[in-house]
Design an enzyme around this catalytic site. Structure first.
Site, PDB file in Angstrom:
ATOM      1  CB  CYS A 292      -0.888  -0.016   1.241  1.00  0.00           C
ATOM      2  SG  CYS A 292      -1.862   1.473   1.455  1.00  0.00           S
TER       3      CYS A 292
ATOM      4  CB  CYS B 115      -4.254   2.864   5.969  1.00  0.00           C
ATOM      5  SG  CYS B 115      -4.075   2.797   4.181  1.00  0.00           S
TER       6      CYS B 115
ATOM      7  CB  CYS C  64      -0.506   2.237   5.638  1.00  0.00           C
ATOM      8  SG  CYS C  64      -1.091   0.610   5.137  1.00  0.00           S
TER       9      CYS C  64
ATOM     10  CB  CYS D 270      -9.462  -3.798 -11.693  1.00  0.00           C
ATOM     11  SG  CYS D 270      -9.146  -2.532 -12.905  1.00  0.00           S
TER      12      CYS D 270
ATOM     13  CB  CYS E 108      -5.228  -0.532   2.300  1.00  0.00           C
ATOM     14  SG  CYS E 108      -4.019  -0.992   3.552  1.00  0.00           S
TER      15      CYS E 108
END
Ligand SMILES: [Zn+2]
Length: 135
Positions: A48, A100, A51, A122, A97
């Site tokens: 991510c 976060c 984070c 995607c 995510c």
């Protein structure tokens, strides 16, 4: 919903570039075929960009020709959070995510891609950061 990593909006604005902020925190979509990881075949782990949580790996990335990096499975099932998204007059499944809450993209099912899950995560390149495998 609360996340392990939560920051005030102005903090995210400081830490992320404007284009990153627009996708990760405002659920914008980067234009097709423009993202840096669309055709990447480098082996490694995609984290991510907000984070640093590990989200996807190159082993589940496949060529979908849709214009965005596509994965048939997350690295761990609980690395991502799936949320029904009824925006833009469609019913889609948003992928965030799980650490976060940042927006990553959408997941589609049953499109007939020859992958083990028949799912296509995607994902916007700009939501991810690739850590190439050392070897
Ligand atoms: Zn995150």
């Amino acid at each position: 919903m609360s996340y392990d990593v939560e920051k005030p909006d102005e903090q995210w604005r400081k830490e992320l570039a404007p284009a990153e902020y627009a996708v990760l925190r405002e659920a914008a979509t980067e234009p097709a075929f423009t993202g840096e990881y669309t055709d990447t075949k480098t082996e490694g782990v995609y984290s991510c960009r907000a984070c640093g949580a590990e989200l996807f790996t190159s082993t589940t990335k496949f060529e979908s020709h849709c214009g965005w990096p596509s994965f048939f499975d997350p690295k761990d099932t609980d690395a991502v959070e799936l949320i029904e998204d009824r925006s833009h007059g469609m019913v889609r499944t948003e992928v965030r995510c799980a650490r976060c809450g940042s927006h990553l993209g959408h997941v589609f099912k049953g499109e007939g891609y020859p992958t083990p899950t028949d799912q296509r995560y995607c994902i916007n390149s700009i939501s991810l950061r690739l850590e190439p495998e050392r070897g």
